[in-house]
Design an enzyme around this catalytic site. Structure first.
Site, PDB file in Angstrom:
ATOM      1  N   LEU A   1       6.140 -10.232  -2.519  1.00  0.00           N
ATOM      2  CA  LEU A   1       4.705 -10.429  -2.791  1.00  0.00           C
ATOM      3  C   LEU A   1       4.022 -11.294  -1.724  1.00  0.00           C
ATOM      4  O   LEU A   1       2.993 -11.893  -1.990  1.00  0.00           O
ATOM      5  CB  LEU A   1       4.466 -11.013  -4.196  1.00  0.00           C
ATOM      6  CG  LEU A   1       4.935 -10.144  -5.365  1.00  0.00           C
ATOM      7  CD1 LEU A   1       4.552 -10.791  -6.694  1.00  0.00           C
ATOM      8  CD2 LEU A   1       4.360  -8.732  -5.298  1.00  0.00           C
TER       9      LEU A   1
ATOM     10  N   GLY B   1       2.039  -8.007  -0.736  1.00  0.00           N
ATOM     11  CA  GLY B   1       1.836  -7.006  -1.786  1.00  0.00           C
ATOM     12  C   GLY B   1       1.222  -7.600  -3.043  1.00  0.00           C
ATOM     13  O   GLY B   1       0.947  -8.802  -3.118  1.00  0.00           O
TER      14      GLY B   1
ATOM     15  N   TYR C   1       0.828  -1.220   0.000  1.00  0.00           N
ATOM     16  CA  TYR C   1       0.000   0.000   0.000  1.00  0.00           C
ATOM     17  C   TYR C   1       0.862   1.271   0.000  1.00  0.00           C
ATOM     18  O   TYR C   1       0.851   2.059  -0.949  1.00  0.00           O
ATOM     19  CB  TYR C   1      -0.932  -0.068   1.210  1.00  0.00           C
ATOM     20  CG  TYR C   1      -1.675   1.193   1.581  1.00  0.00           C
ATOM     21  CD1 TYR C   1      -2.294   1.995   0.620  1.00  0.00           C
ATOM     22  CD2 TYR C   1      -1.795   1.578   2.920  1.00  0.00           C
ATOM     23  CE1 TYR C   1      -3.000   3.138   0.978  1.00  0.00           C
ATOM     24  CE2 TYR C   1      -2.505   2.704   3.290  1.00  0.00           C
ATOM     25  CZ  TYR C   1      -3.088   3.492   2.316  1.00  0.00           C
ATOM     26  OH  TYR C   1      -3.788   4.616   2.684  1.00  0.00           O
TER      27      TYR C   1
ATOM     28  N   TYR D   1       5.481  -6.291  17.036  1.00  0.00           N
ATOM     29  CA  TYR D   1       5.575  -5.453  15.835  1.00  0.00           C
ATOM     30  C   TYR D   1       6.319  -4.156  16.160  1.00  0.00           C
ATOM     31  O   TYR D   1       7.329  -3.820  15.535  1.00  0.00           O
ATOM     32  CB  TYR D   1       4.172  -5.154  15.286  1.00  0.00           C
ATOM     33  CG  TYR D   1       4.153  -4.053  14.259  1.00  0.00           C
ATOM     34  CD1 TYR D   1       4.780  -4.217  13.034  1.00  0.00           C
ATOM     35  CD2 TYR D   1       3.529  -2.826  14.531  1.00  0.00           C
ATOM     36  CE1 TYR D   1       4.789  -3.191  12.096  1.00  0.00           C
ATOM     37  CE2 TYR D   1       3.533  -1.803  13.607  1.00  0.00           C
ATOM     38  CZ  TYR D   1       4.164  -1.986  12.396  1.00  0.00           C
ATOM     39  OH  TYR D   1       4.182  -0.972  11.475  1.00  0.00           O
TER      40      TYR D   1
ATOM     41  N   ASN E   1      -1.683   6.935  11.754  1.00  0.00           N
ATOM     42  CA  ASN E   1      -2.675   6.107  11.036  1.00  0.00           C
ATOM     43  C   ASN E   1      -2.832   6.557   9.595  1.00  0.00           C
ATOM     44  O   ASN E   1      -3.406   7.616   9.338  1.00  0.00           O
ATOM     45  CB  ASN E   1      -4.005   6.148  11.774  1.00  0.00           C
ATOM     46  CG  ASN E   1      -3.933   5.369  13.072  1.00  0.00           C
ATOM     47  OD1 ASN E   1      -3.157   5.715  13.949  1.00  0.00           O
ATOM     48  ND2 ASN E   1      -4.695   4.310  13.177  1.00  0.00           N
TER      49      ASN E   1
ATOM     50  N   ARG F   1     -10.340  -3.965  21.765  1.00  0.00           N
ATOM     51  CA  ARG F   1      -9.358  -4.833  21.096  1.00  0.00           C
ATOM     52  C   ARG F   1      -8.088  -4.775  21.948  1.00  0.00           C
ATOM     53  O   ARG F   1      -7.610  -3.676  22.250  1.00  0.00           O
ATOM     54  CB  ARG F   1      -9.090  -4.276  19.691  1.00  0.00           C
ATOM     55  CG  ARG F   1      -8.294  -5.199  18.796  1.00  0.00           C
ATOM     56  CD  ARG F   1      -8.243  -4.677  17.363  1.00  0.00           C
ATOM     57  NE  ARG F   1      -7.500  -3.430  17.200  1.00  0.00           N
ATOM     58  CZ  ARG F   1      -7.237  -2.849  16.040  1.00  0.00           C
ATOM     59  NH1 ARG F   1      -7.701  -3.385  14.919  1.00  0.00           N
ATOM     60  NH2 ARG F   1      -6.566  -1.729  15.987  1.00  0.00           N
TER      61      ARG F   1
ATOM     62  N   ASP G   1      10.239  -6.760  -3.782  1.00  0.00           N
ATOM     63  CA  ASP G   1       9.099  -7.174  -2.946  1.00  0.00           C
ATOM     64  C   ASP G   1       8.925  -8.677  -3.126  1.00  0.00           C
ATOM     65  O   ASP G   1       9.032  -9.186  -4.245  1.00  0.00           O
ATOM     66  CB  ASP G   1       7.840  -6.420  -3.413  1.00  0.00           C
ATOM     67  CG  ASP G   1       6.714  -6.471  -2.394  1.00  0.00           C
ATOM     68  OD1 ASP G   1       6.248  -5.385  -1.986  1.00  0.00           O
ATOM     69  OD2 ASP G   1       6.284  -7.578  -2.004  1.00  0.00           O
TER      70      ASP G   1
ATOM     71  N   PHE H   1      10.255  -0.152   2.986  1.00  0.00           N
ATOM     72  CA  PHE H   1       8.874  -0.371   3.456  1.00  0.00           C
ATOM     73  C   PHE H   1       8.591  -1.829   3.795  1.00  0.00           C
ATOM     74  O   PHE H   1       7.648  -2.102   4.533  1.00  0.00           O
ATOM     75  CB  PHE H   1       7.870   0.055   2.364  1.00  0.00           C
ATOM     76  CG  PHE H   1       8.000   1.493   1.977  1.00  0.00           C
ATOM     77  CD1 PHE H   1       7.309   2.464   2.665  1.00  0.00           C
ATOM     78  CD2 PHE H   1       8.836   1.875   0.938  1.00  0.00           C
ATOM     79  CE1 PHE H   1       7.442   3.808   2.336  1.00  0.00           C
ATOM     80  CE2 PHE H   1       8.976   3.207   0.590  1.00  0.00           C
ATOM     81  CZ  PHE H   1       8.276   4.170   1.290  1.00  0.00           C
TER      82      PHE H   1
HETATM   83  N1  UFG Z   1     -11.145  -0.212  14.855  1.00  0.00           N
HETATM   84  C1  UFG Z   1     -12.466  -0.611  14.973  1.00  0.00           C
HETATM   85  N2  UFG Z   1     -12.951  -1.489  14.064  1.00  0.00           N
HETATM   86  C2  UFG Z   1     -12.192  -2.000  13.040  1.00  0.00           C
HETATM   87  C3  UFG Z   1     -10.849  -1.587  12.935  1.00  0.00           C
HETATM   88  C4  UFG Z   1     -10.346  -0.696  13.857  1.00  0.00           C
HETATM   89  O1  UFG Z   1     -13.184  -0.177  15.882  1.00  0.00           O
HETATM   90  O2  UFG Z   1     -12.699  -2.807  12.253  1.00  0.00           O
HETATM   91  C5  UFG Z   1     -10.611   0.775  15.802  1.00  0.00           C
HETATM   92  C6  UFG Z   1      -9.411   0.261  16.579  1.00  0.00           C
HETATM   93  O3  UFG Z   1      -9.809  -0.439  17.718  1.00  0.00           O
HETATM   94  C7  UFG Z   1      -8.687   1.566  16.892  1.00  0.00           C
HETATM   95  C8  UFG Z   1      -8.990   2.454  15.669  1.00  0.00           C
HETATM   96  O4  UFG Z   1     -10.156   1.884  15.075  1.00  0.00           O
HETATM   97  O5  UFG Z   1      -9.246   2.159  18.024  1.00  0.00           O
HETATM   98  C9  UFG Z   1      -7.884   2.471  14.649  1.00  0.00           C
HETATM   99  O6  UFG Z   1      -7.507   1.123  14.368  1.00  0.00           O
HETATM  100  P1  UFG Z   1      -6.557   0.719  13.156  1.00  0.00           P
HETATM  101  O7  UFG Z   1      -6.399  -0.758  13.203  1.00  0.00           O
HETATM  102  O8  UFG Z   1      -7.059   1.343  11.909  1.00  0.00           O
HETATM  103  O9  UFG Z   1      -5.186   1.421  13.509  1.00  0.00           O
HETATM  104  P2  UFG Z   1      -4.293   1.290  14.828  1.00  0.00           P
HETATM  105  O10 UFG Z   1      -4.379   2.611  15.512  1.00  0.00           O
HETATM  106  O11 UFG Z   1      -4.554   0.090  15.621  1.00  0.00           O
HETATM  107  O12 UFG Z   1      -2.908   0.974  14.144  1.00  0.00           O
HETATM  108  C10 UFG Z   1      -2.043   1.944  13.685  1.00  0.00           C
HETATM  109  C11 UFG Z   1      -1.199   1.386  12.567  1.00  0.00           C
HETATM  110  C12 UFG Z   1      -0.364   0.244  13.076  1.00  0.00           C
HETATM  111  C13 UFG Z   1       0.416   0.687  14.255  1.00  0.00           C
HETATM  112  C14 UFG Z   1      -0.497   1.250  15.303  1.00  0.00           C
HETATM  113  C15 UFG Z   1       0.240   1.800  16.465  1.00  0.00           C
HETATM  114  O13 UFG Z   1      -2.028   0.954  11.542  1.00  0.00           O
HETATM  115  O14 UFG Z   1       0.519  -0.185  12.076  1.00  0.00           O
HETATM  116  O15 UFG Z   1      -1.250   2.315  14.749  1.00  0.00           O
HETATM  117  O16 UFG Z   1      -0.488   1.559  17.623  1.00  0.00           O
HETATM  118  F1  UFG Z   1       1.080  -0.351  14.809  1.00  0.00           F
END
Ligand code: UFG
Length: 320
Positions: free
Chosen positions: A33, A36, A11, A139, A168, A281, A31, A71
């Site tokens: 794949l 990706g 991405y 991670y 994010n 979560r 990459d 990346f």
């Molecule tokens: N969420 C939902 N429903 C979903 C997906 C996410 O409610 O289906 C919530 C999560 O609980 C969180 C928020 O939406 O509160 C954002 O979640 P994401 O999974 O979109 O992103 P994160 O904040 O968990 O993750 C991001 C990056 C990761 C990184 C992390 C650091 O995508 O790579 O921040 O904490 F590790």
């Protein structure tokens, strides 16, 4: 410049590769794949399929590369908790292979995809680069270890390194003949999951908790458009300085709650998007918002696309 983009079929890597080509650079994508897509490698880039361990030295040696944008990584927090060894091996182990290959080939610059997950649960908001780094999952820990390795390689071998700590990332790159966005086989991110409901692929989106100490009880995150993020990589490339490892947060500095993100998705798509509230979560901090002051003042970067634009572009990509 002649640039190697590892993970350029993913991405973020594919969007940055497209922007680098647009800026007139020569781009080789490496990459394996594993996550990706070959068709995400932008036209105009040379594509090599392989892991960093297998192929980095071969690709770099004697080929006159100026820099690497790195990346390629495993990036699912939940999977990293289940398989920590895999994350240490693929993220840290393969990056060390890349760094050795760069040294061997005399390539002295790298821009690395670090993450907000290196900070773990923040003590204060917004998060500064000088704040404690206490990752709460393998991670984040593996990415933090790479940051430490870059510091050492800069100090001991004169590498010029920049780590960008992404918050994010959302949105897509849509231009004449180019459509690059998020299409993970396992999708954990909020915006694409909400849009799946509007697309009719799911009945409802599950929201993970509304009992956090935030204004509406849902988690607050700092969303950044992938094109703004890509722009930061071009600036970082020019800012690489021999013997220095610079670290920059990459977020907009503004937080949005999960409910606010869902509301923007409803507005953009015109779909009711039913939501089901679930429990928390595991491992989700209540608030993650970046201070982006350092990159703004050092590199002159600023975000230009707001949350509405991120969702609108992600929606255009999903419905293209
Ligand atoms: N969420 C939902 N429903 C979903 C997906 C996410 O409610 O289906 C919530 C999560 O609980 C969180 C928020 O939406 O509160 C954002 O979640 P994401 O999974 O979109 O992103 P994160 O904040 O968990 O993750 C991001 C990056 C990761 C990184 C992390 C650091 O995508 O790579 O921040 O904490 F590790």
């Amino acid at each position: 410049m002649k640039l190697l983009v590892t993970g350029g079929a993913g991405y973020i890597g594919s969007v940055v590769a497209a922007r680098l080509l647009g800026a007139g650079h020569e781009v080789v994508v490496l990459d394996d794949l594993s996550t990706g897509h070959a068709d995400a490698v932008p036209g105009g880039a040379t594509f090599v399929r392989g892991t960093l361990r297998e192929a980095a030295a071969e690709v770099l040696t004697g080929a006159g590369f100026d820099a690497v944008l790195h990346f390629a990584a495993k990036s699912l927090v939940g999977e990293s908790v289940e398989k920590p060894g895999l994350y240490w091996d693929k993220n840290l182990g393969e990056t060390l292979a890349l760094l050795d290959a760069m040294r061997g080939a005399g390539v002295g610059r790298i821009v690395f995809s670090s993450t907000a997950a290196t900070y773990g649960e923040p003590e204060s908001t917004p998060i500064l680069e000088t704040d404690p780094t206490r990752p709460t999952n393998p991670y984040g820990a593996s990415k933090l270890a790479i940051d430490a390795a870059l510091t050492e390689f800069a100090r001991l071998y004169g590498l010029g390194a920049v780590s960008l700590r992404y918050f994010n990332v959302a949105g897509a790159l849509l231009e004449e003949g180019i459509a690059l966005g998020e299409r993970h086989t396992v999708e954990t991110h909020l915006v694409p999951n909400v849009l799946k409901v509007a697309l009719g692929e799911r009945e409802a989106v599950q929201l993970f908790g509304d009992d956090y100490p935030t204004p509406d009880g849902t988690c607050v995150r700092d969303y950044i458009h992938v094109v703004d993020l890509a722009h930061a990589h071009l600036l970082a490339l020019d800012a690489c300085a021999a013997g220095a490892h610079q670290i920059f947060n990459l977020g907009s500095g503004t937080g949005y709650s999960v409910h606010e993100v869902v509301a923007v998705c409803r507005e953009v798509t015109g779909h009711a998007i039913p939501a089901e509230m679930r429990g928390r979560r595991p491992g989700d901090p209540a608030v993650l918002v970046a201070s982006s002051d350092r990159i703004r003042s050092a590199l002159g970067w600023k975000p230009e696309r707001d949350l509405h634009r991120m969702v609108a572009d992600a929606w255009s990509f999903a419905t293209r």
